[in-house]
Each structure stands twice: as structure tokens, then as C-alpha cells.
Design a protein around this motif. Structure first.
Motif, PDB file in Angstrom:
ATOM      1  N   LYS A 432      -4.280  -3.750   3.387  1.00  0.00           N
ATOM      2  CA  LYS A 432      -3.991  -3.520   1.965  1.00  0.00           C
ATOM      3  C   LYS A 432      -2.599  -4.001   1.563  1.00  0.00           C
ATOM      4  O   LYS A 432      -2.386  -4.432   0.440  1.00  0.00           O
ATOM      5  N   ARG A 433      -1.635  -3.912   2.477  1.00  0.00           N
ATOM      6  CA  ARG A 433      -0.250  -4.240   2.123  1.00  0.00           C
ATOM      7  C   ARG A 433       0.011  -5.751   2.129  1.00  0.00           C
ATOM      8  O   ARG A 433       1.038  -6.214   1.623  1.00  0.00           O
ATOM      9  N   PHE A 434      -0.866  -6.534   2.688  1.00  0.00           N
ATOM     10  CA  PHE A 434      -0.677  -7.983   2.832  1.00  0.00           C
ATOM     11  C   PHE A 434      -0.378  -8.618   1.480  1.00  0.00           C
ATOM     12  O   PHE A 434      -1.017  -8.307   0.476  1.00  0.00           O
ATOM     13  N   ASN A 435       0.624  -9.518   1.431  1.00  0.00           N
ATOM     14  CA  ASN A 435       1.032 -10.099   0.149  1.00  0.00           C
ATOM     15  C   ASN A 435       1.175 -11.623   0.249  1.00  0.00           C
ATOM     16  O   ASN A 435       0.861 -12.225   1.275  1.00  0.00           O
ATOM     17  N   THR A 436       1.663 -12.218  -0.824  1.00  0.00           N
ATOM     18  CA  THR A 436       1.724 -13.681  -0.914  1.00  0.00           C
ATOM     19  C   THR A 436       2.634 -14.289   0.156  1.00  0.00           C
ATOM     20  O   THR A 436       2.267 -15.274   0.798  1.00  0.00           O
ATOM     21  N   ARG A 437       3.828 -13.705   0.354  1.00  0.00           N
ATOM     22  CA  ARG A 437       4.720 -14.272   1.362  1.00  0.00           C
ATOM     23  C   ARG A 437       4.077 -14.193   2.754  1.00  0.00           C
ATOM     24  O   ARG A 437       4.155 -15.142   3.531  1.00  0.00           O
ATOM     25  N   GLY A 438       3.435 -13.083   3.064  1.00  0.00           N
ATOM     26  CA  GLY A 438       2.757 -12.955   4.347  1.00  0.00           C
ATOM     27  C   GLY A 438       1.670 -14.006   4.514  1.00  0.00           C
ATOM     28  O   GLY A 438       1.489 -14.587   5.598  1.00  0.00           O
ATOM     29  N   THR A 439       0.941 -14.271   3.437  1.00  0.00           N
ATOM     30  CA  THR A 439      -0.122 -15.286   3.470  1.00  0.00           C
ATOM     31  C   THR A 439       0.455 -16.660   3.778  1.00  0.00           C
ATOM     32  O   THR A 439      -0.053 -17.380   4.645  1.00  0.00           O
ATOM     33  N   LEU A 440       1.516 -17.033   3.070  1.00  0.00           N
ATOM     34  CA  LEU A 440       2.112 -18.362   3.260  1.00  0.00           C
ATOM     35  C   LEU A 440       2.733 -18.499   4.645  1.00  0.00           C
ATOM     36  O   LEU A 440       2.586 -19.536   5.302  1.00  0.00           O
ATOM     37  N   ALA A 504       2.174  -5.354  -2.912  1.00  0.00           N
ATOM     38  CA  ALA A 504       0.780  -5.776  -3.021  1.00  0.00           C
ATOM     39  C   ALA A 504       0.205  -5.255  -4.337  1.00  0.00           C
ATOM     40  O   ALA A 504       0.738  -4.312  -4.933  1.00  0.00           O
ATOM     41  N   ASP A 505      -0.877  -5.876  -4.801  1.00  0.00           N
ATOM     42  CA  ASP A 505      -1.510  -5.481  -6.058  1.00  0.00           C
ATOM     43  C   ASP A 505      -2.626  -4.488  -5.741  1.00  0.00           C
ATOM     44  O   ASP A 505      -3.703  -4.889  -5.288  1.00  0.00           O
ATOM     45  N   PRO A 506      -2.421  -3.179  -5.965  1.00  0.00           N
ATOM     46  CA  PRO A 506      -3.438  -2.189  -5.573  1.00  0.00           C
ATOM     47  C   PRO A 506      -4.748  -2.345  -6.346  1.00  0.00           C
ATOM     48  O   PRO A 506      -5.824  -2.091  -5.799  1.00  0.00           O
ATOM     49  N   ALA A 507      -4.665  -2.750  -7.615  1.00  0.00           N
ATOM     50  CA  ALA A 507      -5.893  -2.921  -8.404  1.00  0.00           C
ATOM     51  C   ALA A 507      -6.735  -4.063  -7.845  1.00  0.00           C
ATOM     52  O   ALA A 507      -7.952  -3.930  -7.666  1.00  0.00           O
ATOM     53  N   LYS A 508      -6.073  -5.194  -7.555  1.00  0.00           N
ATOM     54  CA  LYS A 508      -6.789  -6.335  -6.979  1.00  0.00           C
ATOM     55  C   LYS A 508      -7.335  -6.001  -5.593  1.00  0.00           C
ATOM     56  O   LYS A 508      -8.413  -6.429  -5.207  1.00  0.00           O
ATOM     57  N   GLN A 509      -6.552  -5.228  -4.813  1.00  0.00           N
ATOM     58  CA  GLN A 509      -6.988  -4.825  -3.488  1.00  0.00           C
ATOM     59  C   GLN A 509      -8.267  -3.989  -3.575  1.00  0.00           C
ATOM     60  O   GLN A 509      -9.221  -4.186  -2.822  1.00  0.00           O
ATOM     61  N   SER A 510      -8.284  -3.045  -4.515  1.00  0.00           N
ATOM     62  CA  SER A 510      -9.466  -2.188  -4.686  1.00  0.00           C
ATOM     63  C   SER A 510     -10.675  -3.015  -5.116  1.00  0.00           C
ATOM     64  O   SER A 510     -11.793  -2.823  -4.624  1.00  0.00           O
ATOM     65  N   GLU A 511     -10.425  -3.948  -6.057  1.00  0.00           N
ATOM     66  CA  GLU A 511     -11.515  -4.821  -6.516  1.00  0.00           C
ATOM     67  C   GLU A 511     -12.062  -5.659  -5.369  1.00  0.00           C
ATOM     68  O   GLU A 511     -13.281  -5.808  -5.209  1.00  0.00           O
ATOM     69  N   GLU A 513     -11.953  -4.979  -2.175  1.00  0.00           N
ATOM     70  CA  GLU A 513     -12.657  -4.141  -1.203  1.00  0.00           C
ATOM     71  C   GLU A 513     -14.065  -3.812  -1.673  1.00  0.00           C
ATOM     72  O   GLU A 513     -15.034  -3.923  -0.916  1.00  0.00           O
ATOM     73  N   VAL A 514     -14.196  -3.408  -2.940  1.00  0.00           N
ATOM     74  CA  VAL A 514     -15.522  -3.088  -3.486  1.00  0.00           C
ATOM     75  C   VAL A 514     -16.403  -4.329  -3.499  1.00  0.00           C
ATOM     76  O   VAL A 514     -17.573  -4.290  -3.098  1.00  0.00           O
ATOM     77  N   ARG A 515     -15.832  -5.426  -3.945  1.00  0.00           N
ATOM     78  CA  ARG A 515     -16.608  -6.671  -4.021  1.00  0.00           C
ATOM     79  C   ARG A 515     -17.014  -7.153  -2.633  1.00  0.00           C
ATOM     80  O   ARG A 515     -18.147  -7.604  -2.431  1.00  0.00           O
ATOM     81  N   GLY A 516     -16.078  -7.047  -1.645  1.00  0.00           N
ATOM     82  CA  GLY A 516     -16.385  -7.485  -0.295  1.00  0.00           C
ATOM     83  C   GLY A 516     -17.505  -6.691   0.336  1.00  0.00           C
ATOM     84  O   GLY A 516     -18.338  -7.231   1.072  1.00  0.00           O
ATOM     85  N   LEU A 517     -17.559  -5.372   0.037  1.00  0.00           N
ATOM     86  CA  LEU A 517     -18.571  -4.508   0.654  1.00  0.00           C
ATOM     87  C   LEU A 517     -19.901  -4.521  -0.093  1.00  0.00           C
ATOM     88  O   LEU A 517     -20.963  -4.324   0.513  1.00  0.00           O
ATOM     89  N   THR A 518     -19.864  -4.740  -1.415  1.00  0.00           N
ATOM     90  CA  THR A 518     -21.091  -4.612  -2.218  1.00  0.00           C
ATOM     91  C   THR A 518     -21.568  -5.917  -2.844  1.00  0.00           C
ATOM     92  O   THR A 518     -22.752  -6.052  -3.157  1.00  0.00           O
ATOM     93  N   GLY A 519     -20.640  -6.851  -3.088  1.00  0.00           N
ATOM     94  CA  GLY A 519     -21.002  -8.084  -3.784  1.00  0.00           C
ATOM     95  C   GLY A 519     -20.939  -7.956  -5.291  1.00  0.00           C
ATOM     96  O   GLY A 519     -21.168  -8.930  -6.013  1.00  0.00           O
ATOM     97  N   ILE A 520     -20.630  -6.749  -5.799  1.00  0.00           N
ATOM     98  CA  ILE A 520     -20.559  -6.544  -7.251  1.00  0.00           C
ATOM     99  C   ILE A 520     -19.398  -7.352  -7.828  1.00  0.00           C
ATOM    100  O   ILE A 520     -18.266  -7.271  -7.363  1.00  0.00           O
ATOM    101  N   GLY A 521     -19.689  -8.166  -8.852  1.00  0.00           N
ATOM    102  CA  GLY A 521     -18.656  -8.963  -9.496  1.00  0.00           C
ATOM    103  C   GLY A 521     -18.423 -10.320  -8.870  1.00  0.00           C
ATOM    104  O   GLY A 521     -17.522 -11.045  -9.270  1.00  0.00           O
ATOM    105  N   SER A 522     -19.250 -10.690  -7.882  1.00  0.00           N
ATOM    106  CA  SER A 522     -19.032 -11.971  -7.199  1.00  0.00           C
ATOM    107  C   SER A 522     -19.399 -13.166  -8.070  1.00  0.00           C
ATOM    108  O   SER A 522     -18.955 -14.281  -7.829  1.00  0.00           O
ATOM    109  N   GLY A 523     -20.253 -12.925  -9.077  1.00  0.00           N
ATOM    110  CA  GLY A 523     -20.635 -14.025  -9.972  1.00  0.00           C
ATOM    111  C   GLY A 523     -21.706 -14.920  -9.391  1.00  0.00           C
ATOM    112  O   GLY A 523     -22.111 -15.887 -10.006  1.00  0.00           O
TER     113      GLY A 523
END
Length: 525
Positions: A432-440, A504-511, A513-523
Motif C-alpha cells: 500500500k505504501r509503494f509510491n512513484t519514486r519507489g516505482t522509478l 501514497a494515494d490511499p483512495a487510488k490504492q483502495s480502488e 485493490e477492489v478492482r484487482g480482486l473483483t474486476g469492478i471498474g476495469s472497463g
């Protein structure tokens, strides 16, 4: 050298190319959107995609490189196969479902989901392009060696022309068919490949009265290494350094498979996560069948052809399977096996080209340059232009690497994928804490360290089997850098995250997580 009837061999190959080009053309008539071009409209079933996955993954390294490695090194050559089969469990348990639900077309979709879009997508595209080029160079080198044997072409210029022709045909597949056409080519190729190796295995065991012990006895007699080929240690184990090198290779094979961009992109061609999981199950069983056959083919080539004849043939180790086919079934079987092997190269390189071009067009052009507001038609046009550029680079690289063992070259691509992609994907999906600098830091740290260690390794210089045998700047002692670069990438991602003041962005993280587990909102459907 083999008494090859060139007309028969080229006829078998020509029929395959014409048939698949026709199928690609038919599929292209339904490419009406970016989703169709990149992900085939998510219209394939898990079974179809699983077979295509195996077709995408079972490359010239698998068919030619591994059978050749077993024919020359015995047991140690089979270690590649074990690593590649086990590796699919990581994809099944950790990656497939969440990746399918979170992204749309590319790996960059997942990595950039809750990060700053532009720098992360650019980094993901850079990693994809480098890994795909390494992998493609190995396939092109295999094409040169294979056609050298098939057409008895010994000149460097002749083999270079052959590699260029392969590049042109595979670019045609991508330009015309997109993901849908390429997928059907991979399905056809996978079925042909499994049938070919299965029949070759049955014929081969039949030569020895269906007695494996008799075949292995003959193999030890025809190898200068004797009975040592039946035990570990011929290639890896002679010294402490070679044992570490083997551990590094094993890490790269097992961790690299689940992070190869062209494998990950296939999960977007199915309609939901259930079908993505089914894809991996089907692909795994196809791998089990295939690699079991390569074990028999490798030792069979050692028994019937002989190690010395294999290493002295055009293409070296990579010629073991074609030479065995000629020994068993003469010119016709040689033509069929060579055509299937060539089809393998075409299908895999087409998949790699599509992945590299899609990553540049979708991640860089559409999201970095156009800030996510690109016209879908323009995006697909950029993808096609990129495919041509990538094809040219792959041709040049393939000519430079011609004659190298393909399985070994591909293992370097796996090390790159495991170093640049896997830590970033796992952190993105589960921390959850992973951020942009960590990614790069994770992407560039893994990619840069791996490339530098490869450049200064015995793979490039300092030994007879190096790409530049007359030079020596091999300051890093291991042939595969995975044991250093993979942990380094995990460490870089961790340090980049904890040292960054950016939360980290907690709202994006929650989205996510839900999307990864359920597929809701994947388009996607």
C-alpha cells in the motif's frame, strides 16, 4: 551436409507462411478499435488464450536451444525446462488475476495506476522495449542458424539475408493482424509444435524398442563426456562459481516468466479473471507435455546424431532437433521440423513486436506525449510505425548475435524482466505504501544494473562462447546477473519508497485493490 532437399523444406515452410498470412488478413478485417488491435477485444476464451500463451512462450529457445543444450550437456541442459515450467505457478498465484482486472492493454497500466502517470509509463515502456529487443535478438539468431541448416547456407551474408526476411514477415503479421491475427498464428503454431515434438518423441523411443534405458546407454557412448551427462554438474557444478551461476540462472528463469511483457499482455485478451486463470492452467499443461518431449529429443539427438556432429553443424547446438529429425525421417521430416521451428520463431517475434509497439504507442505516445487524450486511430498508427522500427532493430541485433545458443540469450532477457518488472509489479499490487519514486527506482535500478552486468559478463566477452570472443572486459564473473540485479531491484524499490516524502494515494490504492480482486471498474467485459 544432411542431403537436404531444399525444395521440400521451403515448400512446407512456404505453405505455413501463406496460410497464416491469410488467417492474419481475415482477422484484420475485425480490427476496428484500439482494444481490437492491442487486446483482440478481450474476445478469446481461457482455453484459446492458454494455447496461444504457450505458443507465445514456447520459442526457438525452447525447441532448438533446450534440445541442443540437453544433447551437448545432458542433465544440466534440462534445468532450463524445469525452471520455465515451475515459473508459471508464480503467474497463476500472484499476477494473472490482478493484472487482468487492473490494466487494459499494457504492463504500464498496472504500474502507473496509482502513481504519477508520465514518468512511470515512460519507465515501463523503456523496460518493455529493452526486454523485448533482447528476446527478439535471440529469436532472430535462431532463425539464422535454423535456415543455415535448412538451406545449407554457411556464409555470414547469406544468413544475414535470412534473418532480414524473418524480420519482414513478422512485421507483416503485426501490421496486418494486430493481436487477434497474432493470437491465431500462435494457436496454430502451438498445436503444430506440440504435435511435432510428440510424434518425434514417439518415433524416437520406437527406434530403441520403447526402451529409454537403451537410448540413454547409446547417448553416453556417443558423448565425449560419457555417463557424466546423466548427472548434474557437467555445465553447472564444476566449481563454486558455476554453482552460483546456476542459482542466478534459476532465479532468472523462475521469476522472469511471470514478468515478461509479451506474456503479461496476453492476459488482456480474455473477458475476465476466471478466464485469465484458466489460460495459465492450460499453458502450464502444454509446457509440461512439451518439455517432457524435449528431454527425450535432446538425449535422442545425443544417441543418434552424436555431440560432435551437433556442435560442428551450422547453427551449433541449435541444430540438434533438425539433425535428429533428418536421422529419423529423412528430408521430409527435417523439412517439417524446420518449418515448425521457423513458425515458432515467427509467432514469438510477432508477439514481441506487438508488445513493444503497443507499449510505446499506449504508454508513451497516448499517455505521456498526448496526456491521455490521443485519438485511438492515431495511437494504432503510431503502434504500427513503432513495429517497423522495432523490427529493424531486431534484425540488426539478430545478425550480430547469430551463432549464440538461443536458450542462453533468452535467459538474459528473463533476467532483465525479473529485475525491472517483477519487483515493481509485486510492490504495486500488494504494498500500500509503494509510491512513484519507489516505482522509478525499482524499474531503472533493476534494468540498469542488469544491463551493465550483462555487458561486463562472460556472455559478452572473455571466453570462446562469448559474443565477442577476441575481447575481454568481463569484470563480472557470472554469465547471468539475476542473483545480483533482482534483489537489487527489490531493495531499490523499497529504499525509494521509504526515502520519499511523497505519500501514497490511499483512495487510488483502495480502488486498485477492489478492482484487482473483483474486476469492478476495469472497463473490460
Amino acid at each position: 551436409m544432411t542431403g537436404t532437399n531444399t525444395a521440400i523444406n521451403l515448400s512446407v515452410f512456404g505453405i505455413f507462411v501463406l496460410l497464416t498470412l491469410y488467417i492474419v488478413y481475415r482477422a484484420s478485417t475485425r480490427n476496428v478499435s484500439a482494444s481490437d488491435y492491442y487486446a483482440a477485444g478481450s474476445s478469446f476464451t481461457g482455453t484459446q488464450n492458454g494455447i496461444a500463451l504457450s505458443g507465445d512462450f514456447l520459442s526457438a529457445a525452447s525447441f532448438l536451444g533446450i534440445s541442443g543444450a540437453i544433447a551437448v550437456n545432458g542433465y544440466d541442459g534440462f534445468l532450463y525446462s524445469i525452471g520455465w515450467v515451475v515459473a508459471w505457478l508464480i503467474g497463476l498465484m500472484l499476477i494473472a488475476e490482478r493484472l487482468r482486472n487492473t490494466g487494459r492493454y499494457t504492463m504500464g497500466d498496472v504500474m502507473a495506476f496509482r502513481m504519477r502517470q508520465r514518468p512511470v509509463r515512460a519507465a515501463a515502456a523503456n523496460a518493455t522495449l529493452v526486454i523485448s529487443l533482447f528476446y527478439m535478438i535471440a529469436q532472430m539468431a535462431g532463425a539464422g542458424g535454423l535456415m543455415a541448416l535448412l538451406l545449407d547456407v554457411h556464409s555470414t551474408v547469406g544468413q544475414a539475408i535470412i534473418i532480414a526476411v524473418v524480420g519482414i514477415v513478422m512485421v507483416l503479421y503485426v501490421l496486418v493482424g494486430g493481436m487477434k491475427g497474432t493470437t491465431w498464428v500462435q494457436i496454430i503454431k502451438a498445436i503444430l509444435l506440440i504435435l511435432s515434438v510428440s510424434l518425434l518423441t514417439i518415433f524416437l523411443i520406437g527406434k530403441f524398442g520403447f526402451d529409454m534405458s537403451a537410448m540413454l546407454d547409446r547417448a553416453t557412448q556417443k558423448s565425449p563426456l560419457g555417463e557424466a551427462v546423466l548427472s548434474p554438474g557437467v555445465k553447472y557444478g564444476a566449481s563454486d562459481l558455476s554453482k552460483i551461476d546456476f542459482l542466478s540462472l534459476a532465479l532468472a528463469l523462475v521469476l522472469g516468466t511471470a514478468s515478461l511483457p509479451h506474456v503479461l499482455m496476453r492476459f488482456y485478451t480474455v473477458p475476465n479473471a476466471k478466464e485469465a486463470r484458466r489460460s495459465v492452467v492450460w499453458a502450464t499443461w502444454m509446457m509440461v507435455i512439451f518439455y517432457s518431449c524435449t528431454l527425450v529429443i535432446g538425449f535422442g539427438a545425443m544417441a543418434l546424431v552424436g555431440t560432435d556432429k551437433i556442435t560442428g553443424a551450422p547453427g551449433g547446438e541449435n541444430s540438434a532437433a533438425p539433425l535428429l529429425a533428418f536421422q529419423i525421417g529423412g528430408t521430409v521430416l527435417l523439412g517439417i521440423v524446420c518449418a515448425v521451428a521457423f513458425a515458432t520463431i515467427l509467432a514469438v517475434v510477432a508477439g514481441l513486436t506487438l508488445t513493444a509497439s503497443a507499449s510505446f504507442a499506449h504508454d508513451v505516445y497516448a499517455n505521456v506525449i498526448k496526456h491521455g487524450e490521443a485519438n485511438p486511430r492515431d495511437e494504432v498508427r503510431v503502434a504500427r510505425i513503432t513495429a517497423v522500427c522495432v523490427g529493424v532493430l531486431a534484425i540488426v541485433g539478430g545478425i550480430a548475435a547469430n551463432g549464440q545458443n538461443i536458450a542462453f540469450l533468452v535467459a538474459l532477457a528473463f533476467a532483465l524482466a525479473a529485475s525491472a518488472n517483477l519487483p515493481t509489479l509485486l510492490y504495486s499490487l500488494f504494498w500500500k505504501r509503494f509510491n512513484t519514486r519507489g516505482t522509478l527506482w525499482s524499474i531503472y535500478g533493476g534494468l540498469t544494473s542488469c544491463v551493465l552486468l550483462i555487458v561486463f559478463s562472460p556472455a559478452i566477452s572473455g571466453s570462446k562462447s562469448s559474443m565477442f570472443p577476441d575481447a575481454d572486459f568481463s569484470y563480472f564473473p557470472l554469465s547471468n546477473p539475476g542473483i545480483v540485479s533482482i534483489p537489487l531491484s527489490f531493495l531499490a524499490g523499497f529504499l525509494g519508497t521509504i526515502l520519499s516524502k511523497e505519500p501514497a494515494d490511499p483512495a487510488k490504492q483502495s480502488e486498485m485493490e477492489v478492482r484487482g480482486l473483483t474486476g469492478i471498474g476495469s472497463g473490460l467485459r
